[in-house]
Design a protein around this motif. Structure first.
Motif, PDB file in Angstrom:
ATOM      1  N   ILE A  23       0.671  -1.097  -0.059  1.00 40.97           N
ATOM      2  CA  ILE A  23       0.053   0.007  -0.006  1.00 40.97           C
ATOM      3  C   ILE A  23       0.807   1.286  -0.017  1.00 40.97           C
ATOM      4  N   ALA A  24       1.803   1.202   0.678  1.00 42.01           N
ATOM      5  CA  ALA A  24       2.925   2.279   0.911  1.00 42.01           C
ATOM      6  C   ALA A  24       3.457   2.691  -0.351  1.00 42.01           C
ATOM      7  N   GLU A  25       3.854   1.501  -1.079  1.00 44.96           N
ATOM      8  CA  GLU A  25       4.656   1.872  -2.426  1.00 44.96           C
ATOM      9  C   GLU A  25       3.728   2.118  -3.408  1.00 44.96           C
ATOM     10  N   ILE A  75       1.645   6.078  -7.403  1.00 44.41           N
ATOM     11  CA  ILE A  75       0.831   6.958  -7.973  1.00 44.41           C
ATOM     12  C   ILE A  75       1.427   8.373  -7.996  1.00 44.41           C
ATOM     13  N   ARG A  76       1.994   8.994  -6.797  1.00 46.82           N
ATOM     14  CA  ARG A  76       2.360  10.127  -6.800  1.00 46.82           C
ATOM     15  C   ARG A  76       3.598  10.532  -7.569  1.00 46.82           C
ATOM     16  N   LEU A 108      -7.321   6.817  -1.554  1.00 48.28           N
ATOM     17  CA  LEU A 108      -5.967   7.127  -2.470  1.00 48.28           C
ATOM     18  C   LEU A 108      -5.696   8.384  -3.254  1.00 48.28           C
ATOM     19  N   ALA A 109      -7.169   8.662  -3.999  1.00 45.14           N
ATOM     20  CA  ALA A 109      -7.187  10.012  -4.633  1.00 45.14           C
ATOM     21  C   ALA A 109      -6.848  11.229  -3.660  1.00 45.14           C
ATOM     22  N   GLN A 110      -7.462  11.249  -2.669  1.00 49.79           N
ATOM     23  CA  GLN A 110      -7.135  12.302  -1.663  1.00 49.79           C
ATOM     24  C   GLN A 110      -5.618  12.456  -1.083  1.00 49.79           C
ATOM     25  N   GLN A 111      -4.992  11.229  -0.965  1.00 42.78           N
ATOM     26  CA  GLN A 111      -3.604  11.094  -0.749  1.00 42.78           C
ATOM     27  C   GLN A 111      -2.833  11.655  -1.767  1.00 42.78           C
ATOM     28  N   ILE A 152      -2.102   7.352   4.362  1.00 43.55           N
ATOM     29  CA  ILE A 152      -2.976   6.429   3.991  1.00 43.55           C
ATOM     30  C   ILE A 152      -3.697   5.495   5.165  1.00 43.55           C
ATOM     31  N   PHE A 153      -2.620   5.447   6.232  1.00 39.28           N
ATOM     32  CA  PHE A 153      -2.877   4.473   7.108  1.00 39.28           C
ATOM     33  C   PHE A 153      -3.444   5.171   8.323  1.00 39.28           C
ATOM     34  N   ASP A 154      -3.623   6.318   8.338  1.00 39.22           N
ATOM     35  CA  ASP A 154      -4.294   7.242   9.727  1.00 39.22           C
ATOM     36  C   ASP A 154      -5.708   7.753   9.387  1.00 39.22           C
ATOM     37  N   TYR A 155      -6.380   7.006   8.612  1.00 39.30           N
ATOM     38  CA  TYR A 155      -7.826   7.410   8.642  1.00 39.30           C
ATOM     39  C   TYR A 155      -8.541   6.664   9.695  1.00 39.30           C
TER      40      TYR A 155
END
Length: 316
Positions: A164-166, A171-172, A240-243, A291-294
């Protein structure tokens, strides 16, 4: 002209789901399955849903308890594989598998509520009986990685691959990549899982400043599981879009073995007789640093007025 114009109106997004349900129930291949319950099944189905203007493809012909699906997705992202954090939040969707295992191994005829109370109250009991093996979250954020230990030997690294982090980083930095994906289908560890991944591979696509997500699901219980699966895909795509500073595009769901259980006849007949309506929206009220802090409090569903809940048994 009026009648012709009406005929060309866009169908409600849920109609494709109801049409698929009807097709499988009437024309699916009837077969004995792993659970012994029996299904009607087809191979291969696809549905698409827009995420524009905060749209969320919640089913409206029955109530979907979306907070349970959201809590499950957040639990996946922690990498935890024990049901304890879920049952502490009142989420029961994974309890049947460890409960069935406990009953078979101990012979104790314990009901679900009593089993879950012991999971919550007794950490040692939860450790022994509440773990599902290396399911979804374990593969998503800690896929096993091995490092040289000398003399041609290897040892398991303390931290595995965090897919997920990768993915967020990819994406960025490389939005045109065709490798924006993650999977839970780790062949080497399938035997240790309470249930091998059904929603197994997620892929993402960036175009015109929008992020779209696709899920390939090898096995789909269309009557019960799909509602959670499509919400989870949509929620994760929105996160993911937001991040990644992108707008949400659409989600594409693709099923392999898509089936309805034979003991879901009442559910199927009731649901396909209903007419979908409404346009629910998913609002994310905060942008956390990762992404892990929601948290569950960050999500809000608006304008959701579904028809009544339809109960149906889970096949374990």
């Amino acid at each position: 002209m009026i009648a012709d114009s009406h005929a060309r109106q866009t169908p409600h997004y849920e109609q494709q789901y109801l049409d698929l349900m009807r097709h499988i129930w009437l024309h699916g291949d009837e077969r004995v399955d792993r659970t012994g319950v029996g299904t009607r099944s087809i191979l291969g189905a696809t549905m698409r849903f827009s995420l524009a203007d905060d749209a969320i493809p919640l089913l409206t012909t029955k109530r979907v308890y979306w907070k349970a699906a959201a809590r499950e997705m957040l639990w996946f992202l922690t990498g935890n594989t024990n049901i304890r954090p879920l049952v502490e939040q009142g989420v029961h969707i994974w309890t049947d598998w460890p409960l069935d295992s406990y009953r078979r191994e101990t012979g104790e005829d314990i009901d679900r509520d009593a089993f879950e109370r012991r999971i919550i109250d007794d950490e040692a009991f939860a450790t022994r009986w509440g773990d599902l093996g290396p399911v979804y979250g374990a593969q998503w954020v800690n896929w096993p990685r091995y490092e040289p230990a000398g003399e041609g030997l290897f040892r398991r690294a303390e931290q595995g691959y965090n897919q997920i982090a990768e993915l967020v980083q990819a994406i960025r930095t490389n939005p045109g990549s065709r490798r924006l994906l993650f999977t839970g289908w780790n062949v080497a560890e399938l035997a240790g899982m309470a249930l091998p991944p059904c929603h197994m591979t997620y892929q993402f696509h960036v175009a015109n400043g929008k992020l779209s997500g696709m899920l390939f699901q090898r096995s789909c219980d269309l009557g019960l599981g799909f509602a959670f699966n499509i919400f989870g895909l949509s929620m994760l795509t929105r996160m993911l879009a937001q991040q990644c500073d992108l707008e949400p595009g659409e989600v594409v769901w693709s099923g392999g073995d898509v089936h309805l259980y034979l003991n879901h006849a009442d559910l199927v007949e009731a649901q396909i007789a209903r007419v979908p309506s409404g346009a629910p929206r998913l609002r994310i009220n905060r942008r956390p640093s990762s992404i892990f802090d929601y948290a569950i409090e960050d999500f809000e569903v608006l304008d959701y007025a579904p028809q009544g809940h339809i109960a149906a048994p889970v096949a374990v």
